[in-house]
Scaffold this active site. Sequence first.
Site, PDB file in Angstrom:
ATOM      1  N   LYS A 107      -3.120  -4.684  12.289  1.00 22.21           N
ATOM      2  CA  LYS A 107      -3.006  -4.179  10.924  1.00 22.21           C
ATOM      3  C   LYS A 107      -3.190  -2.669  10.879  1.00 22.21           C
ATOM      4  O   LYS A 107      -4.236  -2.138  11.254  1.00 22.21           O
ATOM      5  CB  LYS A 107      -4.071  -4.855  10.045  1.00 22.21           C
ATOM      6  N   GLY A 133       0.816  -1.212   0.000  1.00 21.55           N
ATOM      7  CA  GLY A 133       0.000   0.000   0.000  1.00 21.55           C
ATOM      8  C   GLY A 133       0.843   1.253   0.000  1.00 21.55           C
ATOM      9  O   GLY A 133       0.486   2.264  -0.618  1.00 21.55           O
ATOM     10  N   ASN A 134       2.009   1.196   0.661  1.00 24.01           N
ATOM     11  CA  ASN A 134       2.892   2.362   0.703  1.00 24.01           C
ATOM     12  C   ASN A 134       3.672   2.547  -0.591  1.00 24.01           C
ATOM     13  O   ASN A 134       4.279   3.595  -0.803  1.00 24.01           O
ATOM     14  CB  ASN A 134       3.854   2.249   1.885  1.00 24.01           C
ATOM     15  N   LYS A 138      -2.338  -8.539   3.046  1.00 29.11           N
ATOM     16  CA  LYS A 138      -2.279  -8.852   1.623  1.00 29.11           C
ATOM     17  C   LYS A 138      -1.079  -9.721   1.282  1.00 29.11           C
ATOM     18  O   LYS A 138      -1.123 -10.498   0.320  1.00 29.11           O
ATOM     19  CB  LYS A 138      -2.311  -7.572   0.787  1.00 29.11           C
ATOM     20  N   LYS A 161       5.489  -9.512   5.734  1.00 27.87           N
ATOM     21  CA  LYS A 161       6.144  -9.742   4.445  1.00 27.87           C
ATOM     22  C   LYS A 161       7.141 -10.894   4.548  1.00 27.87           C
ATOM     23  O   LYS A 161       7.176 -11.793   3.690  1.00 27.87           O
ATOM     24  CB  LYS A 161       6.840  -8.465   3.969  1.00 27.87           C
TER      25      LYS A 161
END
Length: 307
Positions: A122, A9-10, A207, A265
């Site tokens: 989150k 998202g970033n 995600k 991640k």
Amino acid sequence: MRIVVALGGNALLHRGERPDAAVQQANIDRAAAALAQLAVEHELVITHGNGPQIGLLAMESEADPALSAPYPLDLLGAQTEGMIGSLLARALHDALPGHRIAALVTHTLVRADDPAFAGPTKFVGQVYSRVTAEKLARARGWRIARDTTGWRRVVPSPAPERILETDTVHDLLNSGTLVICAGGGGVPVTADPDTGALTGVEAVVDKDLTAALLAEDLKADFLLILTDVPCVYEGYGTPDQHPLLDATPRELRNGGFAAGSMGPKTEAVARFVDNTGALAAIGALDAAQEIVHGRSGTLVRPDLAVG
């Protein structure tokens, strides 16, 4: 190769940027240029984050006097999946003339008794000072936590059990279509144990973990997580910070990475590599092609068997 790409998202809305549509369009155009290079040679499935965007929609929903109650996070997640998916599809359409592209709103099955519902981690929405974040938390019943540059709202992030549209994605890939799906981790739903009826839940699925599950189910050759840093750093933000350019799942799990940022991640790539024996990598969006060729980012390879 069949590559599942997870856009952070970033990477689509940089830290500190105004969440204007034009800003996001410019960032997505840059993302599409990087992804188009991969799509020429490889079969792509693209997922994306939605933390900044869903936080913005939640703020707008809570402030809308026309609503008797704010929209729940599952519906806001669906909105972001459609919005970002549309922007990506249009940009990729222009970058890859003649290429078949489909953006899907997909649903991710989670467990109703997942312990994540009791411990939100989150990050969503923008970064605030501690004083402002605490004021908003009191006024709106938020849970907040410290991010790398300030304080943000945190919401539950249950583990993905299954992406309900995986078979459809598989069929589209086999027909030569580049697929955009599972945005924001997919719309989180639970299934009634007796009837199978689906119910949306107040959560945002990570995600990257969804991308790892999707990559495994699609028998992908490579999982590529693209973010706003060039690689994984050990000791990030400390005087001992140094790049980790090559790693195994065991090394990543022993790295102590933050649960709200790099932790999901590294766990995502570790799971994928452990479960498939294939390769994965984490790195910067602009270096996507270089990462796949082993010239940038953090490459994650299987642990060597002992004995």
